[in-house]
Design a protein around this motif. Structure first.
Motif, PDB file in Angstrom:
ATOM      1  N   VAL A   3       0.835  -1.202   0.000  1.00 19.24           N
ATOM      2  CA  VAL A   3       0.000   0.000   0.000  1.00 19.24           C
ATOM      3  C   VAL A   3       0.869   1.251   0.000  1.00 19.24           C
ATOM      4  N   LEU A   4       1.941   1.258   0.765  1.00 18.42           N
ATOM      5  CA  LEU A   4       2.846   2.412   0.763  1.00 18.42           C
ATOM      6  C   LEU A   4       3.407   2.672  -0.633  1.00 18.42           C
ATOM      7  N   ALA A   6       2.014   1.877  -3.445  1.00 21.44           N
ATOM      8  CA  ALA A   6       0.919   2.338  -4.310  1.00 21.44           C
ATOM      9  C   ALA A   6       0.602   3.809  -4.076  1.00 21.44           C
ATOM     10  N   VAL A   7       0.448   4.211  -2.806  1.00 19.85           N
ATOM     11  CA  VAL A   7       0.061   5.599  -2.528  1.00 19.85           C
ATOM     12  C   VAL A   7       1.204   6.575  -2.779  1.00 19.85           C
ATOM     13  N   ALA A   8       2.441   6.107  -2.680  1.00 24.72           N
ATOM     14  CA  ALA A   8       3.571   6.976  -2.997  1.00 24.72           C
ATOM     15  C   ALA A   8       3.608   7.299  -4.486  1.00 24.72           C
ATOM     16  N   GLN A   9       3.112   6.382  -5.291  1.00 25.56           N
ATOM     17  CA  GLN A   9       3.072   6.589  -6.743  1.00 25.56           C
ATOM     18  C   GLN A   9       1.791   7.309  -7.161  1.00 25.56           C
ATOM     19  N   GLN A  10       0.675   6.984  -6.498  1.00 26.83           N
ATOM     20  CA  GLN A  10      -0.624   7.602  -6.808  1.00 26.83           C
ATOM     21  C   GLN A  10      -1.413   7.703  -5.509  1.00 26.83           C
ATOM     22  N   GLY A  11      -1.401   8.878  -4.915  1.00 22.22           N
ATOM     23  CA  GLY A  11      -2.003   9.078  -3.602  1.00 22.22           C
ATOM     24  C   GLY A  11      -3.439   8.631  -3.491  1.00 22.22           C
ATOM     25  N   ASP A  12      -4.199   8.806  -4.550  1.00 25.58           N
ATOM     26  CA  ASP A  12      -5.618   8.457  -4.509  1.00 25.58           C
ATOM     27  C   ASP A  12      -5.844   6.939  -4.447  1.00 25.58           C
ATOM     28  N   ALA A  13      -4.784   6.146  -4.613  1.00 24.90           N
ATOM     29  CA  ALA A  13      -4.893   4.692  -4.463  1.00 24.90           C
ATOM     30  C   ALA A  13      -5.285   4.329  -3.034  1.00 24.90           C
ATOM     31  N   LEU A  14      -5.200   5.294  -2.119  1.00 30.96           N
ATOM     32  CA  LEU A  14      -5.604   5.056  -0.735  1.00 30.96           C
ATOM     33  C   LEU A  14      -7.034   4.542  -0.654  1.00 30.96           C
ATOM     34  N   GLN A  15      -7.879   4.945  -1.584  1.00 30.92           N
ATOM     35  CA  GLN A  15      -9.276   4.505  -1.561  1.00 30.92           C
ATOM     36  C   GLN A  15      -9.414   2.990  -1.664  1.00 30.92           C
ATOM     37  N   HIS A  16      -8.391   2.311  -2.158  1.00 35.39           N
ATOM     38  CA  HIS A  16      -8.440   0.858  -2.323  1.00 35.39           C
ATOM     39  C   HIS A  16      -7.766   0.113  -1.171  1.00 35.39           C
ATOM     40  N   ASP A  24      -3.827   4.700   9.168  1.00 32.68           N
ATOM     41  CA  ASP A  24      -2.399   4.635   9.477  1.00 32.68           C
ATOM     42  C   ASP A  24      -1.738   5.946   9.032  1.00 32.68           C
ATOM     43  N   LYS A  25      -1.153   6.659   9.982  1.00 36.69           N
ATOM     44  CA  LYS A  25      -0.608   7.984   9.687  1.00 36.69           C
ATOM     45  C   LYS A  25       0.513   7.937   8.650  1.00 36.69           C
ATOM     46  N   GLU A  26       1.385   6.945   8.731  1.00 36.25           N
ATOM     47  CA  GLU A  26       2.488   6.839   7.766  1.00 36.25           C
ATOM     48  C   GLU A  26       1.954   6.659   6.339  1.00 36.25           C
ATOM     49  N   VAL A  27       0.950   5.818   6.192  1.00 32.19           N
ATOM     50  CA  VAL A  27       0.351   5.574   4.875  1.00 32.19           C
ATOM     51  C   VAL A  27      -0.339   6.837   4.373  1.00 32.19           C
ATOM     52  N   LEU A  28      -1.080   7.475   5.254  1.00 33.51           N
ATOM     53  CA  LEU A  28      -1.809   8.672   4.837  1.00 33.51           C
ATOM     54  C   LEU A  28      -0.863   9.805   4.448  1.00 33.51           C
ATOM     55  N   LEU A  29       0.190  10.004   5.211  1.00 29.97           N
ATOM     56  CA  LEU A  29       1.151  11.057   4.856  1.00 29.97           C
ATOM     57  C   LEU A  29       1.761  10.794   3.480  1.00 29.97           C
ATOM     58  N   ALA A  30       2.100   9.544   3.200  1.00 22.19           N
ATOM     59  CA  ALA A  30       2.650   9.214   1.882  1.00 22.19           C
ATOM     60  C   ALA A  30       1.635   9.516   0.781  1.00 22.19           C
ATOM     61  N   ASP A  37      -5.833  15.515  -2.069  1.00 19.75           N
ATOM     62  CA  ASP A  37      -7.250  15.157  -1.963  1.00 19.75           C
ATOM     63  C   ASP A  37      -7.461  13.713  -1.497  1.00 19.75           C
ATOM     64  N   ALA A  38      -6.390  12.927  -1.395  1.00 21.39           N
ATOM     65  CA  ALA A  38      -6.504  11.571  -0.848  1.00 21.39           C
ATOM     66  C   ALA A  38      -6.998  11.621   0.593  1.00 21.39           C
ATOM     67  N   LEU A  39      -6.927  12.795   1.204  1.00 23.72           N
ATOM     68  CA  LEU A  39      -7.419  12.982   2.564  1.00 23.72           C
ATOM     69  C   LEU A  39      -8.871  12.544   2.704  1.00 23.72           C
ATOM     70  N   GLN A  40      -9.632  12.629   1.634  1.00 28.46           N
ATOM     71  CA  GLN A  40     -11.044  12.242   1.704  1.00 28.46           C
ATOM     72  C   GLN A  40     -11.233  10.777   2.066  1.00 28.46           C
ATOM     73  N   HIS A  41     -10.215   9.958   1.885  1.00 26.27           N
ATOM     74  CA  HIS A  41     -10.314   8.529   2.182  1.00 26.27           C
ATOM     75  C   HIS A  41      -9.759   8.177   3.557  1.00 26.27           C
ATOM     76  N   ALA A  42      -9.343   9.178   4.313  1.00 29.73           N
ATOM     77  CA  ALA A  42      -8.712   8.964   5.617  1.00 29.73           C
ATOM     78  C   ALA A  42      -9.741   8.749   6.718  1.00 29.73           C
ATOM     79  N   SER A  43      -9.269   8.184   7.811  1.00 26.85           N
ATOM     80  CA  SER A  43     -10.118   8.029   8.991  1.00 26.85           C
ATOM     81  C   SER A  43     -10.432   9.409   9.568  1.00 26.85           C
ATOM     82  N   ASP A  44     -11.508   9.499  10.349  1.00 25.19           N
ATOM     83  CA  ASP A  44     -11.873  10.771  10.974  1.00 25.19           C
ATOM     84  C   ASP A  44     -10.755  11.285  11.875  1.00 25.19           C
ATOM     85  N   ALA A  45     -10.097  10.363  12.564  1.00 29.80           N
ATOM     86  CA  ALA A  45      -9.017  10.774  13.470  1.00 29.80           C
ATOM     87  C   ALA A  45      -7.893  11.466  12.703  1.00 29.80           C
ATOM     88  N   LEU A  46      -7.544  10.956  11.545  1.00 31.84           N
ATOM     89  CA  LEU A  46      -6.454  11.566  10.774  1.00 31.84           C
ATOM     90  C   LEU A  46      -6.892  12.826  10.043  1.00 31.84           C
TER      91      LEU A  46
END
Length: 100
Positions: A3-4, A6-16, A24-30, A37-46
């Motif tokens: 996953v790291l 994938a999201v480092a290459q295309q941040g919006d891959a976080l949705q998958h 996970d903060k490390e994954v989300l930051l990457a 805009d990948a933030l839209q797929h993050a947990s409420d806490a992040l």
């Protein structure tokens, strides 16, 4: 690791990613460093994490729309967002939209 990569290459891959890894903060930051805009797929806490928000809006100011209410009212976060994209102001708190 997958996953790291994938999201480092295309941040919006976080949705998958799994629900757990969206919190996970490390994954989300990457992800948001690559695509704010990948933030839209993050947990409420992040979405309420100032470090994450600053990284996201530095890449895409409009990511402010996915922030917690508290961070939409945080002057540092909003200033970073509008410095990157002026019309991100529309997502700021009422108080900051009235701040000269």
């Amino acid at each position: 690791e997958v996953v790291l990569a994938a999201v480092a290459q295309q941040g919006d891959a976080l949705q998958h990613a799994s629900h757990a890894l969206r919190g996970d903060k490390e994954v989300l930051l990457a992800a948001v460093v690559q695509h704010g805009d990948a933030l839209q797929h993050a947990s409420d806490a992040l979405r309420a994490d100032k470090e994450v928000l600053l990284a996201a809006v530095a890449q895409q100011g409009d990511a402010l729309q996915h922030a917690s209410d508290a961070l939409r009212a945080d002057k540092d976060v909003v200033l970073a967002a509008v410095a990157q994209q002026g019309d991100a102001l529309q997502h700021a708190s009422d108080a900051l939209r009235a701040d000269k």
